[in-house]
Design a protein around this motif. Structure first.
Motif, PDB file in Angstrom:
ATOM      1  N   THR A  95      16.710 -31.210 -51.475  1.00 21.26           N
ATOM      2  CA  THR A  95      16.572 -30.801 -51.417  1.00 21.26           C
ATOM      3  C   THR A  95      16.765 -30.188 -53.113  1.00 21.26           C
ATOM      4  N   ASP A 198       9.492 -37.841 -52.914  1.00 18.10           N
ATOM      5  CA  ASP A 198      10.254 -37.569 -51.695  1.00 18.10           C
ATOM      6  C   ASP A 198       9.821 -38.639 -50.461  1.00 18.10           C
ATOM      7  N   TYR A 201      12.386 -40.549 -46.795  1.00 21.53           N
ATOM      8  CA  TYR A 201      12.860 -41.024 -45.130  1.00 21.53           C
ATOM      9  C   TYR A 201      12.032 -43.139 -44.861  1.00 21.53           C
ATOM     10  N   LYS A 232      18.517 -38.497 -43.401  1.00 15.69           N
ATOM     11  CA  LYS A 232      17.984 -39.178 -42.488  1.00 15.69           C
ATOM     12  C   LYS A 232      18.519 -40.482 -42.532  1.00 15.69           C
TER      13      LYS A 232
HETATM   14  N1  PMP Z   1      12.486 -33.673 -48.312  1.00 13.62           N
HETATM   15  C1  PMP Z   1      11.728 -34.265 -46.413  1.00 13.62           C
HETATM   16  C2  PMP Z   1      10.167 -34.418 -46.764  1.00 13.62           C
HETATM   17  C3  PMP Z   1      12.572 -33.806 -46.029  1.00 13.62           C
HETATM   18  O1  PMP Z   1      12.407 -33.701 -44.056  1.00 13.62           O
HETATM   19  C4  PMP Z   1      13.614 -33.409 -45.507  1.00 13.62           C
HETATM   20  C5  PMP Z   1      14.668 -32.877 -44.781  1.00 13.62           C
HETATM   21  N2  PMP Z   1      15.456 -34.538 -44.315  1.00 13.62           N
HETATM   22  C6  PMP Z   1      14.095 -33.001 -46.560  1.00 13.62           C
HETATM   23  C7  PMP Z   1      13.470 -33.463 -47.957  1.00 13.62           C
HETATM   24  C8  PMP Z   1      15.895 -32.335 -47.164  1.00 13.62           C
HETATM   25  O2  PMP Z   1      16.526 -33.660 -47.594  1.00 13.62           O
HETATM   26  P1  PMP Z   1      18.037 -33.328 -47.826  1.00 13.62           P
HETATM   27  O3  PMP Z   1      18.293 -32.375 -46.168  1.00 13.62           O
HETATM   28  O4  PMP Z   1      18.485 -34.148 -48.413  1.00 13.62           O
HETATM   29  O5  PMP Z   1      17.660 -31.958 -48.888  1.00 13.62           O
END
Ligand code: PMP
Ligand code: GLN
Length: 382
Positions: A95, A198, A201, A232
């Motif tokens: 994020t 991004d 996954y 994740k």
């Molecule tokens: N991008 C996507 C597509 C997500 O599904 C998520 C949730 N894991 C994030 C970003 C945010 O990741 P993080 O919790 O590491 O900030």
């Protein structure tokens, strides 16, 4: 009176549905987080570093041991080299990685293309940077989502500063293959367009496929910031640690913002991740098969219900067609399913600019067998 910078933005659907699940005692298959812990060996390393003095600020770019472990992982899994000192930055989850990247690189009146359904954190960041989100729906055919190349081509303009890609895709599980990457390269070849990829996954891909990172593509690499997360991958969404891999020039711009958005990231966790990643380089292979088994289990259980689905190609989310059990729009169906039937899910229309007419909900299957069985039992009553 305060004039809101985001007057139309409410509370993220993930918080809304998790709260509703909690308030109603529903099984929470909405917000994406595992109901199990990170591996013991990783937890032990966190405890070790907490007790052994790693409790002050880390370097802003990240702990060097972790940067090197990330570079080694990229080399092994994506077969390309990144310089840990110049091309990698540890960030406060994907994020912050995405937010800082957008803040650093998107200028006033720039256009940024998003594929709908689009993860909800992207557009507010683009708008706060003065940019404009241009939405291109993914094509849906035979329960499979994919890039609509024609639509993407027509959405490009001389204002297109960036395209946000998120493959493996949340919420649909769509993945890209080698020809998609080549097609993308052709499309942006003569353009000054950046790619914000991004890839949180990246290690959860099924059916013998392998994730193809944009960073691994010879031509795309120079325009791409790969944004990933350990949340994740290590069942640790609450730790909020991720990384951004990008060519040195883009990394320098990224770091200008990152240093003031957060400065640095949780020190003991960074050391622990570095130790664990070095000691367990094969962890990632097990992760895909672990979640593939969960997917099989969940899809088998859903076969006992009137909900329909095509097994997802990646991620720990399953898209389900509920048209046989309800005529309600998806936001209402999600609330009704939570309140009346005790299972919380995420509606897809909240991730789309144009009304999403398909009656689809997203279920998270990163859950214990007992939770999945009980959820399916409740869904079978629909
Ligand atoms: N991008 C996507 C597509 C997500 O599904 C998520 C949730 N894991 C994030 C970003 C945010 O990741 P993080 O919790 O590491 O900030
Ligand atoms: N990425 C998670 C999901 O898609 C949610 C993250 C969040 O709650 N902000 O469900």
């Amino acid at each position: 009176m305060t004039t809101s910078k985001l007057p139309d933005v409410g509370t993220t659907i993930f918080a809304v549905m998790s709260k509703l699940a909690q308030d109603t005692g529903a099984i929470n298959l909405s917000q994406g987080f595992p109901s199990f812990d990170p591996p013991d060996a990783l937890l032990e390393r966190v405890a070790f570093h907490l007790k052994n003095g790693a409790n002050q600020y880390a370097p802003s770019n990240g702990v060097m041991d972790l940067l090197e472990a990330i570079a080694a992982k990229i080399e092994t899994h994506q077969q390309y080299s990144v310089d840990p000192a110049e091309e990698l930055t540890v960030c406060t989850g994907a994020t912050e990685g995405m937010f800082s990247a957008i803040t650093a690189l998107i200028r006033r009146d720039d256009e940024v293309i998003l594929f709908d359904p689009a993860y909800d954190a992207y557009e507010p960041a683009i708008r706060l940077a003065g940019g404009k989100a241009v939405h291109v729906p993914l094509a849906l055919s035979d329960d499979r989502f994919s890039i609509d190349w024609q639509h993407l081509t027509s959405a490009l303009s001389n204002k297109t500063r960036a395209i946000v890609l998120n493959f493996p895709h949340n919420p649909t599980g769509a993945v890209l293959d080698a020809s998609d990457l080549d097609q993308l390269a052709e499309l942006v070849r003569s353009r000054d367009t950046l790619l914000l990829s991004d890839e949180v996954y990246e290690h959860i891909v099924f059916d013998g496929r392998k994730h193809l990172s944009l960073g691994a593509h010879e031509e795309l690499r120079e325009k791409t910031l790969v944004i990933s997360s350990f949340g994740k991958t290590f069942h640790a969404t609450g730790w909020k640690v991720g990384y951004v891999a990008a060519p040195a020039e883009l990394t320098r711009e990224f770091r200008k913002v990152h240093q003031f958005a957060t400065f640095s990231v949780n020190t003991p966790v960074q050391h622990a991740l570095a130790d664990f990643m070095s000691a367990h380089p094969d962890f990632y292979d097990e992760l895909s098969s672990f979640y593939e088994q969960k997917r099989e289990r969940f899809v088998d259980l859903l076969a006992e219900t009137r909900l329909r689905c095509a097994p997802t190609p990646s991620t720990f989310f399953q898209i389900v067609d509920y048209s046989a059990v309800s005529d309600l729009p998806d936001t209402e169906a999600a609330i009704e399913m939570t309140e009346k039937h005790g299972v919380a899910a995420i509606p897809l229309s909240v991730f789309c600019e144009k009304p999403f007419t398909g009656q689809r909900l997203r279920f998270c299957f990163a859950k214990s067998d007992a939770e999945l069985v009980e959820a399916a039992k409740r869904l079978a009553r629909l």
